[in-house]
Design a protein around this motif. Structure first.
Motif, PDB file in Angstrom:
ATOM      1  N   SER A   1       0.829  -1.377  -0.123  1.00 24.88           N
ATOM      2  CA  SER A   1       0.110   0.015   0.095  1.00 24.88           C
ATOM      3  C   SER A   1       0.874   1.197  -0.128  1.00 24.88           C
ATOM      4  O   SER A   1       0.478   2.143  -0.584  1.00 24.88           O
ATOM      5  CB  SER A   1      -0.892  -0.025   1.207  1.00 24.88           C
ATOM      6  N   ILE A   2       1.917   1.321   0.681  1.00 23.10           N
ATOM      7  CA  ILE A   2       2.811   2.413   0.953  1.00 23.10           C
ATOM      8  C   ILE A   2       3.559   2.749  -0.739  1.00 23.10           C
ATOM      9  O   ILE A   2       3.603   3.874  -0.923  1.00 23.10           O
ATOM     10  CB  ILE A   2       3.930   2.218   1.791  1.00 23.10           C
ATOM     11  N   GLU A   3       3.925   1.719  -1.059  1.00 19.82           N
ATOM     12  CA  GLU A   3       4.430   2.019  -2.439  1.00 19.82           C
ATOM     13  C   GLU A   3       3.459   2.285  -3.626  1.00 19.82           C
ATOM     14  O   GLU A   3       3.871   3.255  -4.207  1.00 19.82           O
ATOM     15  CB  GLU A   3       4.896   0.505  -3.012  1.00 19.82           C
ATOM     16  N   GLU A   4       2.413   1.842  -3.423  1.00 19.33           N
ATOM     17  CA  GLU A   4       1.358   2.499  -4.456  1.00 19.33           C
ATOM     18  C   GLU A   4       0.858   3.572  -4.370  1.00 19.33           C
ATOM     19  O   GLU A   4       0.820   4.382  -5.060  1.00 19.33           O
ATOM     20  CB  GLU A   4       0.162   1.305  -4.376  1.00 19.33           C
ATOM     21  N   MET A   5       0.820   4.246  -3.042  1.00 18.00           N
ATOM     22  CA  MET A   5       0.472   5.589  -2.738  1.00 18.00           C
ATOM     23  C   MET A   5       1.549   6.349  -3.146  1.00 18.00           C
ATOM     24  O   MET A   5       1.088   7.509  -3.728  1.00 18.00           O
ATOM     25  CB  MET A   5       0.092   5.642  -1.031  1.00 18.00           C
ATOM     26  N   ALA A   6       2.700   6.152  -2.769  1.00 18.78           N
ATOM     27  CA  ALA A   6       3.986   6.934  -3.050  1.00 18.78           C
ATOM     28  C   ALA A   6       3.932   7.337  -4.925  1.00 18.78           C
ATOM     29  O   ALA A   6       4.056   8.247  -5.200  1.00 18.78           O
ATOM     30  CB  ALA A   6       5.295   6.448  -2.534  1.00 18.78           C
ATOM     31  N   GLN A   7       3.724   6.134  -5.374  1.00 19.45           N
ATOM     32  CA  GLN A   7       3.577   6.184  -6.948  1.00 19.45           C
ATOM     33  C   GLN A   7       2.689   7.164  -7.429  1.00 19.45           C
ATOM     34  O   GLN A   7       2.659   7.912  -8.405  1.00 19.45           O
ATOM     35  CB  GLN A   7       3.644   4.936  -7.704  1.00 19.45           C
TER      36      GLN A   7
END
Length: 292
Positions: free
Chosen positions: A79-85
């Motif tokens: 989730s963190i990676e996807e939000m950052a992108q």
């Protein structure tokens, strides 16, 4: 505005003024109060701006906010990676801040709305992860809070305490109007905007703070007091002294949410005529401080 509403407005503003003075004080980041954590996160945002602004630095920002605010974004994998992108996809840092600011002013932006409306990550069984409205609102808040002159409204934090408390303030300030409710970020922003309009001058900071920032500070603290959860409002020494002043027994426990659970002291039972809520006390009775 009725005299009752005016009195309520004056009372809220007087409390907010004191809060603003406290929030504008210089603080240390080696403690655990809300003010200190806020300063720590602001320093992180400053350190990861400009050339350091990328998916990795945004992941770092989100992870620190998630940890300090306990929003549990990591409940869903990736989730963190996807939000950052998705945040990087909004544009460079300046463009992203402006888009967050416009969204807080209720201007249409499909990409920002989708950021708050769609789930991120996946679960163990590969089902969709969860929405991250709270964490993303905090991220947007910190993007704008350091630019109060440019963004006098700021961005509202979607917080459980604020969501619980603001309807009570609404009833006092806007008794004849109907709330949208907090089921979505857009409705939440619309409701808080109306509260701000009833309290502050349009388009200006108040007591040196952004309007949403000061309103959030008020709602969050009222929620903390209402729930008897003072752990982030006091420094360690003051918190320990507060507990001691309550004359709690050694078997006092603090729950994961910071709420205080304790056993009634015998002398308290004596003062109450060995009764609590009209019933005789037999032995000890576990209660929550918010019940008193």
């Amino acid at each position: 505005m009725s005299s009752m509403q005016k009195n309520m407005k004056d009372e809220v503003l007087s409390i907010m003024k004191l809060m603003a003075e406290k929030l504008n004080e210089e603080v240390s980041v080696d403690k655990r109060t809300y003010n200190d954590q806020r300063t720590l996160i602001c320093q992180l945002f400053n350190a990861t701006s400009g050339k350091a602004y990328n998916v990795g630095s945004i992941m770092l920002r989100l992870t620190v906010i998630d940890s300090l605010y306990a929003t549990n974004a990591a409940y869903s994998y990736f989730s963190i990676e996807e939000m950052a992108q998705r945040i990087v996809d909004l544009g460079n840092e300046t463009e992203t801040c402006q888009r967050f600011a416009n969204y807080a002013l209720q201007k249409e932006d499909d990409d920002v709305r989708a950021l708050f409306d769609e789930p991120f990550g996946i679960r163990k069984n590969l089902a969709d992860g969860s929405k991250q409205v709270s964490l993303l609102s905090k991220y947007a808040y910190y993007c704008l809070v350091q630019q109060g002159d440019k963004y006098p409204m700021g961005f509202p934090i979607y917080d459980s305490l604020a969501k619980d408390i603001y309807p009570k303030l609404w009833k006092k300030l806007l008794p004849k109007e109907k709330m949208k409710g907090s089921d979505s970020m857009e409705n939440y922003i619309e409701d808080l905007s109306k509260i701000c309009n009833s309290l502050f001058e349009e388009g200006n900071t108040i007591y040196g703070m952004q309007q949403f920032d000061l309103l959030d500070a008020y709602l969050w603290r009222m929620g903390k007091f209402s729930n008897g959860n003072l752990s982030l409002l006091l420094e360690r020494d003051n918190y320990v002294q507060f507990i001691k002043n309550l004359e709690l027994q050694a078997n006092t426990t603090i729950g994961k949410d910071g709420k205080i659970e304790f056993e009634l002291l015998p002398k308290y039972a004596e003062r109450m005529g060995k009764k609590y809520n009209g019933k005789h006390l037999i032995g000890k009775k576990r209660i929550n401080i918010s019940d008193n």
